[in-house]
Design a protein around this motif. Sequence first.
Motif, PDB file in Angstrom:
ATOM      1  N   UNK A   1      16.953 -71.237  -8.232  1.00  0.00           N
ATOM      2  CA  UNK A   1      18.194 -70.876  -8.931  1.00  0.00           C
ATOM      3  C   UNK A   1      17.847 -70.793 -10.416  1.00  0.00           C
ATOM      4  N   UNK A   2      17.948 -69.604 -10.993  1.00  0.00           N
ATOM      5  CA  UNK A   2      17.613 -69.431 -12.409  1.00  0.00           C
ATOM      6  C   UNK A   2      18.879 -69.469 -13.262  1.00  0.00           C
ATOM      7  N   UNK A   3      18.814 -70.249 -14.321  1.00  0.00           N
ATOM      8  CA  UNK A   3      19.974 -70.444 -15.190  1.00  0.00           C
ATOM      9  C   UNK A   3      19.704 -69.777 -16.536  1.00  0.00           C
ATOM     10  N   UNK A   4      20.622 -68.895 -16.948  1.00  0.00           N
ATOM     11  CA  UNK A   4      20.542 -68.248 -18.259  1.00  0.00           C
ATOM     12  C   UNK A   4      21.751 -68.690 -19.073  1.00  0.00           C
TER      13      UNK A   4
ATOM     14  N   UNK B   1      21.325 -66.828 -11.641  1.00  0.00           N
ATOM     15  CA  UNK B   1      20.628 -65.870 -10.782  1.00  0.00           C
ATOM     16  C   UNK B   1      20.222 -66.610  -9.505  1.00  0.00           C
ATOM     17  N   UNK B   2      20.937 -66.328  -8.423  1.00  0.00           N
ATOM     18  CA  UNK B   2      20.653 -67.011  -7.156  1.00  0.00           C
ATOM     19  C   UNK B   2      19.525 -66.284  -6.422  1.00  0.00           C
ATOM     20  N   UNK B   3      18.697 -67.026  -5.663  1.00  0.00           N
ATOM     21  CA  UNK B   3      17.575 -66.372  -4.971  1.00  0.00           C
ATOM     22  C   UNK B   3      18.032 -65.233  -4.069  1.00  0.00           C
ATOM     23  N   UNK B   4      17.231 -64.178  -4.037  1.00  0.00           N
ATOM     24  CA  UNK B   4      17.515 -63.062  -3.134  1.00  0.00           C
ATOM     25  C   UNK B   4      17.423 -63.535  -1.685  1.00  0.00           C
ATOM     26  N   UNK B   5      18.275 -63.017  -0.838  1.00  0.00           N
ATOM     27  CA  UNK B   5      18.265 -63.451   0.566  1.00  0.00           C
ATOM     28  C   UNK B   5      17.964 -62.268   1.478  1.00  0.00           C
ATOM     29  N   UNK B   6      17.667 -62.580   2.723  1.00  0.00           N
ATOM     30  CA  UNK B   6      17.493 -61.524   3.718  1.00  0.00           C
ATOM     31  C   UNK B   6      16.148 -60.835   3.661  1.00  0.00           C
ATOM     32  N   UNK B   7      15.167 -61.486   3.029  1.00  0.00           N
ATOM     33  CA  UNK B   7      13.859 -60.840   2.975  1.00  0.00           C
ATOM     34  C   UNK B   7      13.008 -61.300   4.147  1.00  0.00           C
ATOM     35  N   UNK B   8      12.506 -60.358   4.920  1.00  0.00           N
ATOM     36  CA  UNK B   8      11.880 -60.636   6.209  1.00  0.00           C
ATOM     37  C   UNK B   8      10.651 -61.535   6.131  1.00  0.00           C
ATOM     38  N   UNK B   9       9.877 -61.436   5.046  1.00  0.00           N
ATOM     39  CA  UNK B   9       8.599 -62.146   5.014  1.00  0.00           C
ATOM     40  C   UNK B   9       8.719 -63.628   4.656  1.00  0.00           C
ATOM     41  N   UNK B  10       9.906 -64.091   4.359  1.00  0.00           N
ATOM     42  CA  UNK B  10      10.080 -65.507   4.040  1.00  0.00           C
ATOM     43  C   UNK B  10      10.159 -66.300   5.350  1.00  0.00           C
ATOM     44  N   UNK B  11       9.404 -67.408   5.485  1.00  0.00           N
ATOM     45  CA  UNK B  11       9.469 -68.193   6.720  1.00  0.00           C
ATOM     46  C   UNK B  11      10.891 -68.673   7.005  1.00  0.00           C
ATOM     47  N   UNK B  12      11.183 -68.818   8.282  1.00  0.00           N
ATOM     48  CA  UNK B  12      12.538 -69.197   8.711  1.00  0.00           C
ATOM     49  C   UNK B  12      13.001 -70.501   8.068  1.00  0.00           C
ATOM     50  N   UNK B  13      12.114 -71.487   7.987  1.00  0.00           N
ATOM     51  CA  UNK B  13      12.485 -72.786   7.407  1.00  0.00           C
ATOM     52  C   UNK B  13      12.931 -72.619   5.954  1.00  0.00           C
ATOM     53  N   UNK B  14      12.246 -71.720   5.243  1.00  0.00           N
ATOM     54  CA  UNK B  14      12.609 -71.463   3.839  1.00  0.00           C
ATOM     55  C   UNK B  14      13.976 -70.794   3.781  1.00  0.00           C
ATOM     56  N   UNK B  15      14.183 -69.820   4.690  1.00  0.00           N
ATOM     57  CA  UNK B  15      15.489 -69.137   4.735  1.00  0.00           C
ATOM     58  C   UNK B  15      16.617 -70.130   4.987  1.00  0.00           C
TER      59      UNK B  15
END
Length: 200
Positions: free
Chosen positions: A63-66, A76-90
């Motif tokens: 989570x990036x704070x400006x 700025x919240x992390x992007x979601x729905x990216x296939x290459x991220x391991x399930x546990x991380x998702x």
Amino acid sequence: MINYQQARFFTSAPDIRALPADDGIEVAFAGRSNAGKSSALNTLTRQKSLARTSKTPGRTQLINVFQLTEQQRLIDLPGYGFAKVPLAVKEKWQRSLSEYLQKRQSLKGLVVLMDIRHPLKDLDQDLIHWAVASQLPVRILLTKADKLSPGPRKKTVLQVSEAVLAFMGDVQVQAFSSLSKQGLPELEQALSRWFHPDSE
């Protein structure tokens, strides 16, 4: 109006416990990893590399704070729905995302970014459901609007505007292009209303 050019990087946090004190007003940006979130934040703040744009979607896992002022922050919240991220991380990310949306008192509005050519995917809808359940106003930015000609662009905005009525919340929709700056004034006005709720 707020001077978004004064935004500066403040901190990156793995979860809400590592965020700054929960006071003041925060507006968060969220979206799928390829929705153009970093580009939109850079366009809003007139800074080329405030939010890092990456050729590899899904880089932002924190989570990036400006900081805009002492009491005003863009998140700025992390992007979601990216296939290459391991399930546990998702799963960990989805937990911290819902926790942030439900428990963060200073959060006053959520900007959800979606590629105008692929709007309202399942995770986008989950996010809007969470936000509406937390009584947060939502502004949907249909990004990369320059990729469509005016007719299809207008049609998509209309279709998405009708579809979001089903969420039964304060959900507004607009087209946006980081490239052509289309929709930037509307976005600034909407954010300024969230940052200055008393001036309505």
